[in-house]
Scaffold this motif. Structure first.
Motif: not given
Length: 125
Positions: A14-15, A21-24, A51-52, A105-107
């Motif tokens: 899930m993570a 999703l964050c990358l997209v 929120v993300g 980069l963090g993602v």
């Protein structure tokens, strides 16, 4: 132990999905801002990023923390924590593309931490 491992795998999947999703989101926001400035009002809103990041931190704390309990390795959590830190730091950067670059980069670092966590529960040493 098997049930805990299964739960950890699910949380890590899930993570990793949330990281994807964050990358997209980051890439789509950058592209949409370049072509459609009207879309930037919503997707580029600061609260969307907050929120993300909050969801990533909560899910990361559960999944990566659970991994320490399951397999005893701290490195996946350290790598994931670094990724979350880079993502958090990106919130302080200007919206000139720098924030998106550091968020991506963090993602990627966070996803690596979750992948290491998943692998640690699959093949304990």
């Amino acid at each position: 132990m098997l049930q805990l491992t299964s739960s950890t795998h699910r949380l890590d999947r899930m993570a990793i999905g949330l990281s994807g999703l964050c990358l997209v989101h980051c890439i789509a926001t950058t592209v949409l801002l370049a072509f459609l400035s009207a879309a930037g009002g919503f997707l580029g809103a600061h609260w969307v990023h907050e929120v993300g990041l909050s969801l990533a931190m909560i899910l990361g704390a559960f999944a990566l923390g659970r991994g320490i309990v399951d397999h005893g390795f701290m490195m996946p959590s350290a790598v994931g924590g670094l990724g979350l830190g880079v993502m958090g730091g990106a919130l302080t950067l200007p919206h000139d593309g720098t924030e998106a670059a550091f968020t991506v980069l963090g993602v990627l670092i966070l996803a690596l931490g979750h992948d290491l966590n998943r692998r640690g529960t699959q093949h304990p040493f």
